[in-house]
Design a protein around this motif. Structure first.
Motif, PDB file in Angstrom:
ATOM      1  N   PHE A 168       0.816  -1.208   0.000  1.00 55.21           N
ATOM      2  CA  PHE A 168       0.000   0.000   0.000  1.00 55.21           C
ATOM      3  C   PHE A 168       0.854   1.265   0.000  1.00 55.21           C
ATOM      4  N   PHE A 169       2.100   1.155   0.470  1.00 58.79           N
ATOM      5  CA  PHE A 169       2.983   2.326   0.489  1.00 58.79           C
ATOM      6  C   PHE A 169       4.045   2.278  -0.608  1.00 58.79           C
ATOM      7  N   LEU A 181      -5.314   6.531  -2.383  1.00 56.67           N
ATOM      8  CA  LEU A 181      -5.100   5.690  -1.211  1.00 56.67           C
ATOM      9  C   LEU A 181      -5.681   6.374   0.021  1.00 56.67           C
ATOM     10  N   ALA A 182      -5.460   7.678   0.130  1.00 55.21           N
ATOM     11  CA  ALA A 182      -5.996   8.444   1.259  1.00 55.21           C
ATOM     12  C   ALA A 182      -7.518   8.389   1.279  1.00 55.21           C
ATOM     13  N   ASP A 187      -6.884   4.751   6.689  1.00 57.11           N
ATOM     14  CA  ASP A 187      -6.081   4.165   7.765  1.00 57.11           C
ATOM     15  C   ASP A 187      -4.692   3.782   7.265  1.00 57.11           C
ATOM     16  N   LEU A 188      -4.632   3.236   6.043  1.00 62.34           N
ATOM     17  CA  LEU A 188      -3.337   2.855   5.475  1.00 62.34           C
ATOM     18  C   LEU A 188      -2.528   4.089   5.105  1.00 62.34           C
ATOM     19  N   PHE A 189      -3.196   5.114   4.645  1.00 64.19           N
ATOM     20  CA  PHE A 189      -2.487   6.361   4.319  1.00 64.19           C
ATOM     21  C   PHE A 189      -1.864   6.945   5.588  1.00 64.19           C
ATOM     22  N   LYS A 190      -2.575   6.875   6.706  1.00 59.24           N
ATOM     23  CA  LYS A 190      -2.032   7.360   7.975  1.00 59.24           C
ATOM     24  C   LYS A 190      -0.808   6.542   8.388  1.00 59.24           C
ATOM     25  N   GLN A 191      -0.854   5.227   8.142  1.00 61.50           N
ATOM     26  CA  GLN A 191       0.310   4.392   8.448  1.00 61.50           C
ATOM     27  C   GLN A 191       1.510   4.787   7.593  1.00 61.50           C
TER      28      GLN A 191
END
Length: 265
Positions: A168-169, A181-182, A187-191
């Motif tokens: 995802f990153f 993605l955001a 949640d994954l964007f925050k990670q």
């Protein structure tokens, strides 16, 4: 008695390796399928792999690097992987694959198409021989899409906004893909932001060159507007083209270089 040669096919969760599995699963009954799981994949990737297993009736071996991404990140001093330093690919994709094959002689079937100008290979071990069935048969992107449609598997759901499989990153994501993605997985964007910012010694690493994800997100409207204009131009020039193909063409204009074959086929 001659030594048995193993036949293996790596699935990335993308369209090309999936179409190759569709093409070969009846031709080569003893074909072994594997997926190198970083545990940083999109849920859509896992869902797509489940769809492949159900449709083709195959088993997929899920391979992992035992120590995990966060441990490897610590070993690299917190330095995020990048196009110049692809330690994630070597440690989390290639190494598990080579461990899976071991010292056995093996043929690795790779889904590089006849219309792609690349011959990259994900292992240099002499006991692993690469074979490129699409190139041998002259199959191009249109053939791959036809194969997936006829199989009933279709395209991965993430192709609505992203043209490649991978973590995802992934640092090969384009600006629009980060923005989406955001939106799709906040949640994954925050990670991903946390990976950029959590360095106790004050060092700064970013997933995209020249700006942080927070900075990129402040340009969301600009990035989306630019993307929409490009999509309108693309669909006007080829009105009958599937939206997934138009998206891929538009995103290729913002490409940051050739992605890792282990992740994006």
């Amino acid at each position: 008695m001659s030594k048995k040669v193993r036949k293996v096919l790596g699935l990335s969760g993308g369209k090309d390796s999936t179409a190759l599995a569709v093409l070969l699963h009846k031709e080569i009954p003893d074909l072994e399928y594997f997926f190198c799981d970083t545990h940083k994949e999109l849920q859509e990737t896992y869902d797509y792999l489940d769809r492949i297993k159900a449709r083709l009736g195959i088993k997929i071996n899920y391979l992992s690097e035992n120590r995990g991404f966060d441990h490897l990140l610590d070993l690299h001093g917190g330095m995020l992987p990048s196009p110049q330093m692809r330690w994630c690919t070597s440690m989390m994709k290639i190494k598990p694959f080579e461990d899976f094959v071991g010292d056995d002689d093996a043929i690795s079937y790779i889904g590089i198409r006849a219309d792609e100008n690349r011959d990259g290979y994900i292992s240099t071990k002499p006991n692993i021989k690469p074979v490129f069935p699409f190139k041998e048969r002259g199959l191009v992107k249109a053939d791959i899409i036809r194969i997936l449609e006829e199989s009933g598997i279709g395209m991965p759901d993430y192709y609505r906004w992203r043209s490649r499989s991978g973590c995802f990153f992934c640092f090969f994501q384009r600006k629009y893909e980060w923005v989406m993605l955001a939106e799709e997985h906040p949640d994954l964007f925050k990670q991903a932001i946390a990976y950029e910012e959590n360095h106790s010694d004050g060092r700064t690493y970013t997933w995209t060159q020249g700006e942080t994800l927070r900075e990129l997100l402040t340009r969301k409207e600009e990035i989306v507007a630019k993307h929409k204009k490009a999509m309108q131009r693309e669909t006007k020039s080829a009105p009958n083209r599937p939206l997934s193909e138009a998206l891929e063409s538009v995103l290729e204009e913002e490409d940051m270089g050739l992605p890792c074959l282990a992740c994006h086929l």
